[in-house]
Enzyme design. Structure first.
Site, PDB file in Angstrom:
ATOM      1  N   GLY A 206      -2.025  -5.745  -7.020  1.00 46.70           N
ATOM      2  CA  GLY A 206      -2.920  -4.603  -6.861  1.00 46.70           C
ATOM      3  C   GLY A 206      -3.741  -4.709  -5.596  1.00 46.70           C
ATOM      4  O   GLY A 206      -3.337  -5.342  -4.618  1.00 46.70           O
ATOM      5  N   SER A 207      -4.924  -4.120  -5.620  1.00 42.18           N
ATOM      6  CA  SER A 207      -5.743  -4.011  -4.423  1.00 42.18           C
ATOM      7  C   SER A 207      -6.413  -5.334  -4.070  1.00 42.18           C
ATOM      8  O   SER A 207      -6.606  -6.211  -4.924  1.00 42.18           O
ATOM      9  CB  SER A 207      -6.828  -2.952  -4.629  1.00 42.18           C
ATOM     10  OG  SER A 207      -7.796  -3.397  -5.560  1.00 42.18           O
ATOM     11  N   GLY A 210      -9.946  -5.471  -5.976  1.00 40.90           N
ATOM     12  CA  GLY A 210      -9.813  -5.756  -7.398  1.00 40.90           C
ATOM     13  C   GLY A 210      -9.269  -7.143  -7.655  1.00 40.90           C
ATOM     14  O   GLY A 210      -9.751  -7.868  -8.536  1.00 40.90           O
ATOM     15  N   GLY A 211      -8.251  -7.531  -6.892  1.00 40.38           N
ATOM     16  CA  GLY A 211      -7.657  -8.846  -7.073  1.00 40.38           C
ATOM     17  C   GLY A 211      -8.617  -9.965  -6.731  1.00 40.38           C
ATOM     18  O   GLY A 211      -8.677 -10.991  -7.424  1.00 40.38           O
ATOM     19  N   GLU A 230      -1.138 -10.821  -5.852  1.00 38.51           N
ATOM     20  CA  GLU A 230      -0.573 -10.176  -4.667  1.00 38.51           C
ATOM     21  C   GLU A 230      -1.525  -9.043  -4.312  1.00 38.51           C
ATOM     22  O   GLU A 230      -1.705  -8.110  -5.096  1.00 38.51           O
ATOM     23  CB  GLU A 230       0.828  -9.633  -4.956  1.00 38.51           C
ATOM     24  CG  GLU A 230       1.467  -8.965  -3.747  1.00 38.51           C
ATOM     25  CD  GLU A 230       2.723  -8.197  -4.102  1.00 38.51           C
ATOM     26  OE1 GLU A 230       2.895  -7.089  -3.563  1.00 38.51           O
ATOM     27  OE2 GLU A 230       3.514  -8.699  -4.925  1.00 38.51           O
ATOM     28  N   CYS A 267       4.633  -2.606  -1.177  1.00 35.44           N
ATOM     29  CA  CYS A 267       3.810  -3.707  -0.667  1.00 35.44           C
ATOM     30  C   CYS A 267       4.409  -4.335   0.585  1.00 35.44           C
ATOM     31  O   CYS A 267       3.714  -5.039   1.321  1.00 35.44           O
ATOM     32  CB  CYS A 267       3.620  -4.767  -1.741  1.00 35.44           C
ATOM     33  SG  CYS A 267       5.145  -5.316  -2.517  1.00 35.44           S
TER      34      CYS A 267
END
Length: 495
Positions: A206-207, A210-211, A230, A267
């Site tokens: 994800g972002s 957030g990650g 990731e 990605c």
């Protein structure tokens, strides 16, 4: 759009308790049985393909063709991990027999990898099958023997529920313990899972924001746990003067297809391209973009409104930087509703002055062409590039510059391509999908068979009676798996 059902704290606790029980039960099952569980999951995906593809298309806007291929990839990787479980080398079984003559003396030592225990997988927005409920993280964790609690992505909740329901039914039918695969929803539930003391590892796609927030929570726990995230990747491309002379037209066509694939929501999208200034790669690419727009002026839909808004926010910020020109797609920059391809151009000098701004990922159909004048320019630019999942080199055969660029790109990425384009990640034994931070938070891959290594830890048994050892370490090797015995690799030993 189907609303998200926020999972309560009590249900989160119950899910972890069930997963903990499943972890103890599953390790008592044979590897053949565990492989059968994965195959049962693959079969249920395939048998319900029309229903699941329709659900995914309704929530993700990705289209039937793309989703059909993605579902096939997802069931194929479940079957691939079933073969990994049967083959057995993932256990890294190692035996050192007693050697009193060694310095220091060696007792009987037997080492293998064992599952961590319950793990949490955060589903991704852009791959509702391959990086979601039964995607690669789940497949590799179940193959390792680790029960999985999936935190559903809010972009496709109805699909997630149905896949989880079918998966649980398939596992029950195959005789798997209850609690091996579960689903929760809501951001708070995800946070609670990362904090839960009985969760042993986390997989996330994800972002960056957030990650990183969840990563910090995972490592700041009283008992820190691995967080395999990731997060963000610009996937640089370097085009050499020799490649311009030999194949500029093919490069333009390939780049256009790659950075617009999936509306730029892969990605591995090539987001930054270093090209000789005299080649006018940006102008050539803009001509192609404009021609395509004239033939089909419609704006393709992105995954959801939030992602589209993020694309425009990042794009507007980049286009507004001094020294950055929009050479194609100016109307996209000016309209929050348009999502057609955008080509931007700048110079190495501007990148060196503001790398933190110009080299931030744009999630969507945009790419930045960076003109360079010399080999020194290329080296300077590579020095400020953030870590990426991929790095690509387009050079002429035998071009001397390639000899130094290949290792330099390997320092910045987990997968180096000579020619070709990075979008499209094969699921195989040799694949690596990871890279230096911020592309990922670990050294392990999330795609390919060695993704299983994330969910395992080593245990050594010393001078332990043979009948008390796990089968992979017993002297007779009843499973017939590859092992390293006294330093020598033995592919199959049934002695």
């Amino acid at each position: 759009m189907t609303s998200v059902n926020e999972t309560s704290r009590s249900i989160v606790d119950a899910a972890v308790a069930a997963a903990t029980d499943a972890a103890r039960a599953s390790v008592r099952e044979s590897y053949e049985t565990r492989a059968g569980w994965l195959e049962a999951l693959a079969e249920t995906l395939d048998s319900h393909a029309p229903e699941l593809i329709a659900l995914a298309d309704d929530e993700s806007r990705l289209g039937e063709k793309r989703l059909t291929g993605e579902l096939a990839r997802t069931s194929a990787q479940l079957r691939l991990f079933a073969s990994v479980v049967r083959e057995g080398s993932f256990l890294e079984a190692t035996i050192d027999h007693t050697d009193p003559s060694a310095t220091p003396p060696i007792p009987d030592l037997r080492r293998m990898l064992v599952p961590l225990g319950p793990v949490v997988v955060f589903a991704a927005s852009n791959f509702p099958f391959a990086f979601s409920v039964l995607g690669g993280d789940t497949a590799s964790a179940l193959a390792a023997g680790a029960p999985v609690i999936v935190k559903a992505h809010e972009g496709h909740p109805a699909l997630s529920r149905r896949v989880a329901e079918l998966g649980a039914q398939a596992l029950e039918g195959a005789g798997a313990p209850s609690g091996l695969l579960q689903l929760v929803e809501g951001r708070e539930a995800g946070v609670e899972l990362v904090r839960h003391p009985d969760v042993r590892a986390v997989g996330f796609t994800g972002s960056l924001a957030g990650g990183r927030h969840l990563f910090d929570l995972a490592v700041q726990r009283p008992e820190p746990i691995p967080f395999y995230g990731e997060l963000a990747s610009i996937n640089p491309v370097v085009v050499t003067p020799g490649a311009v002379e030999s194949s500029i037209d093919e490069i333009v066509d390939g780049l256009l297809g790659s950075f617009t694939m999936g509306v730029g929501q892969f990605c591995t999208k090539p987001g930054v391209v270093l090209s000789p200034a005299g080649a006018d790669l940006a102008g050539r690419l803009a001509t192609k973009v404009d021609a395509d727009a004239a033939g089909d002026p419609a704006s393709p839909p992105m995954l959801n409104d939030r992602i589209r808004a993020g694309f425009h926010d990042r794009l507007s910020g980049l286009a507004g930087q001094e020294g950055v020109d929009v050479v194609a797609g100016a109307d996209v920059v000016d309209s929050e509703e348009r999502t057609s391809p955008v080509v931007l151009r700048t110079t190495v000098q501007r990148v060196l002055e503001s790398p933190e701004v110009l080299l931030e990922e744009v999630f969507g159909p945009a790419t930045l062409i960076v003109d360079y004048d010399s080999e020194e320019d290329v080296r300077a630019a590579l020095g400020v590039l953030p870590g990426s999942l991929t790095a690509t080199l387009h050079a002429a055969p035998g071009e001397e510059l390639a000899r130094t660029l290949v290792p330099a790109l390997g320092e910045r990425a987990g997968r180096v391509l000579f020619g070709g384009w990075p979008t499209g990640v094969a699921v195989s034994h040799g694949q690596h999908h990871g890279g230096p931070y911020p592309s990922t938070t670990s050294i392990h891959t999330s795609v390919g068979t060695t993704a299983i290594r994330r969910w395992l830890r080593p245990v050594t048994y010393q001078t332990t009676p043979d009948d008390l050892l796990p089968e992979p370490l017993q002297e007779a090797n009843p499973l017939g798996i590859p092992r390293r015995v006294d330093g020598q690799l033995v592919l199959a030993d049934h002695a």
